[in-house]
Design a protein around this motif. Structure first.
Motif, short mmCIF file in Angstrom:
data_model
loop_
_atom_site.label_atom_id
_atom_site.label_comp_id
_atom_site.label_asym_id
_atom_site.label_seq_id
_atom_site.Cartn_x
_atom_site.Cartn_y
_atom_site.Cartn_z
N ASN A 97 0.82 -1.22 0.00
CA ASN A 97 0.00 0.00 0.00
C ASN A 97 0.85 1.27 0.00
OD1 ASN A 97 -2.26 -1.65 0.13
ND2 ASN A 97 -2.49 -1.45 2.35
N PHE A 98 1.95 1.25 0.75
CA PHE A 98 2.76 2.45 0.98
C PHE A 98 3.82 2.66 -0.09
CE2 PHE A 98 6.21 4.56 3.63
CZ PHE A 98 5.58 5.79 3.71
N ARG A 99 4.28 1.59 -0.71
CA ARG A 99 5.34 1.64 -1.73
C ARG A 99 6.59 2.36 -1.21
NH1 ARG A 99 4.09 -2.11 -5.58
NH2 ARG A 99 1.84 -2.16 -5.77
N PRO A 100 7.22 1.81 -0.18
CA PRO A 100 8.38 2.50 0.41
C PRO A 100 9.61 2.46 -0.49
CG PRO A 100 8.15 0.32 1.37
CD PRO A 100 6.95 0.52 0.48
N ASP A 101 10.49 3.43 -0.29
CA ASP A 101 11.79 3.41 -0.96
C ASP A 101 12.76 2.50 -0.23
OD1 ASP A 101 11.40 5.41 -3.12
OD2 ASP A 101 11.00 6.73 -1.42
N ALA A 102 12.53 2.30 1.07
CA ALA A 102 13.36 1.39 1.87
C ALA A 102 12.53 0.88 3.04
CB ALA A 102 14.63 2.09 2.37
N ILE A 103 12.89 -0.31 3.52
CA ILE A 103 12.18 -0.93 4.64
C ILE A 103 13.16 -1.20 5.77
CG2 ILE A 103 10.85 -2.94 5.40
CD1 ILE A 103 9.91 -3.26 2.48
N ILE A 145 16.75 -3.05 5.42
CA ILE A 145 17.80 -2.91 6.44
C ILE A 145 17.29 -3.57 7.71
CG2 ILE A 145 19.20 -1.30 7.79
CD1 ILE A 145 18.76 0.77 5.53
N PHE A 146 17.98 -4.62 8.15
CA PHE A 146 17.59 -5.31 9.37
C PHE A 146 18.05 -4.53 10.59
CE2 PHE A 146 17.39 -9.40 6.87
CZ PHE A 146 16.05 -9.65 7.13
N SER A 169 22.46 -4.41 7.77
CA SER A 169 21.99 -4.56 9.15
C SER A 169 22.49 -3.38 9.98
CB SER A 169 22.49 -5.88 9.75
OG SER A 169 23.90 -5.90 9.83
N LEU A 170 21.76 -3.12 11.05
CA LEU A 170 22.13 -2.05 11.97
C LEU A 170 21.84 -2.53 13.39
CD1 LEU A 170 23.22 0.89 11.80
CD2 LEU A 170 20.86 1.65 12.08
N ALA A 171 22.81 -2.33 14.28
CA ALA A 171 22.67 -2.80 15.65
C ALA A 171 21.72 -1.91 16.44
CB ALA A 171 24.04 -2.85 16.32
N LYS A 172 20.96 -2.54 17.32
CA LYS A 172 20.16 -1.80 18.29
C LYS A 172 20.97 -1.62 19.57
CE LYS A 172 15.41 -3.07 17.05
NZ LYS A 172 14.18 -3.68 17.58
N PRO A 173 20.78 -0.52 20.32
CA PRO A 173 19.89 0.61 20.01
C PRO A 173 20.35 1.37 18.77
CG PRO A 173 21.28 1.12 21.90
CD PRO A 173 21.51 -0.32 21.59
N ILE A 214 20.64 6.82 8.88
CA ILE A 214 20.48 7.68 7.70
C ILE A 214 21.53 7.33 6.65
CG2 ILE A 214 20.66 10.06 6.87
CD1 ILE A 214 19.35 10.92 9.52
N ASP A 215 22.77 7.10 7.09
CA ASP A 215 23.82 6.71 6.15
C ASP A 215 23.45 5.41 5.43
OD1 ASP A 215 25.37 8.90 6.78
OD2 ASP A 215 26.69 7.81 8.16
N GLN A 216 22.93 4.44 6.19
CA GLN A 216 22.55 3.16 5.60
C GLN A 216 21.41 3.35 4.59
OE1 GLN A 216 23.87 0.14 5.92
NE2 GLN A 216 24.27 -0.42 8.04
N ILE A 217 20.43 4.16 4.95
CA ILE A 217 19.31 4.41 4.05
C ILE A 217 19.79 5.05 2.75
CG2 ILE A 217 17.20 5.77 3.70
CD1 ILE A 217 16.66 5.44 6.73
#
Length: 215
Positions: free
Chosen positions: A127-133, A163-164, A185-189, A196-199
């Motif tokens: 529905n949203f058609r994202p550029d990234a998830i 991006i996980f 992938s990106l670590a939490k927190p 933003i760099d990853q996106i």
């Protein structure tokens, strides 16, 4: 057997897309590094096909033609008109998704949709058609790997960068380029500047050049 190029609907006129220089990652060709090429729009009986040739090797000189699918063309069009990028974040923690939404939208560059039910994530993406998830891995009922598989199996979404987000890896591992099931992938927190760099690294970018009709 030669595969038929994907037929797409153009969000802009052919002249606004044809001849533009684009930087992209041809992941469908098994290449996850940035390449550049000039967009070519071809009209056929069913609609349009859009491709760009990129250099595979310099010695000997070798190039390859990459055909863009609908989600990639939508992202390129948004880049051309400098429209805000659409980001879908999927996580069962509403407080976490809301904080990321606030911080990303505060930059003025993104529109963020939150989805806290993994079982609804695929439909939300359609529905949203994202550029990234942005996708959490550990979720009840349906985990991030299952959601990613659903996205990858959808012809209209399979090129959407994923991006996980996970506490299962460390920040040094993600900085070193750790991939999970082939995805960033990106670590939490979550560190917002790193996110933003990853996106931005995962999205196609265009360099404004005169279209062929204007030359």
């Amino acid at each position: 057997m030669r595969h038929r190029p994907p037929t797409v609907k153009l969000p802009l006129s052919p002249d606004e897309i044809d001849g533009q220089t684009v930087t992209f990652r041809p992941v469908k060709d098994g290449i996850d590094s940035e390449v550049s090429g000039v967009l070519e729009v071809i009209e056929d009986a069913d609609g349009f096909n859009v491709n760009a040739s990129y250099v595979v090797s310099q010695n000997p000189p070798q190039s390859h033609v990459y055909w863009f699918d609908q989600s990639e063309i939508d992202g390129i069009a948004r880049s051309l008109i400098k429209e805000k990028r659409r980001i879908l974040i999927v996580d069962d923690d509403p407080e976490s998704t809301h904080l990321v939404k606030i911080l990303l939208e505060k930059t003025g560059n993104y529109i963020v949709l939150e989805e806290n039910d993994a079982e609804e994530a695929h439909q939300s993406a359609r529905n949203f058609r994202p550029d990234a998830i942005l996708l959490d891995i550990m979720m009840p009922k349906t985990d991030g790997g299952e959601v990613a598989a659903q996205i990858e199996a959808d012809p209209e979404l399979r090129s959407t960068p994923i991006i996980f987000l996970t506490a299962l890896v460390t920040e040094p591992e993600t900085k070193a380029g750790l991939r999970i099931e082939g995805h960033r992938s990106l670590a939490k927190p979550i560190n917002i500047p790193q996110l933003i760099d990853q996106i931005e690294e995962s999205l196609p970018r265009t360099t404004t050049t005169p279209s062929r009709s204007q030359e």
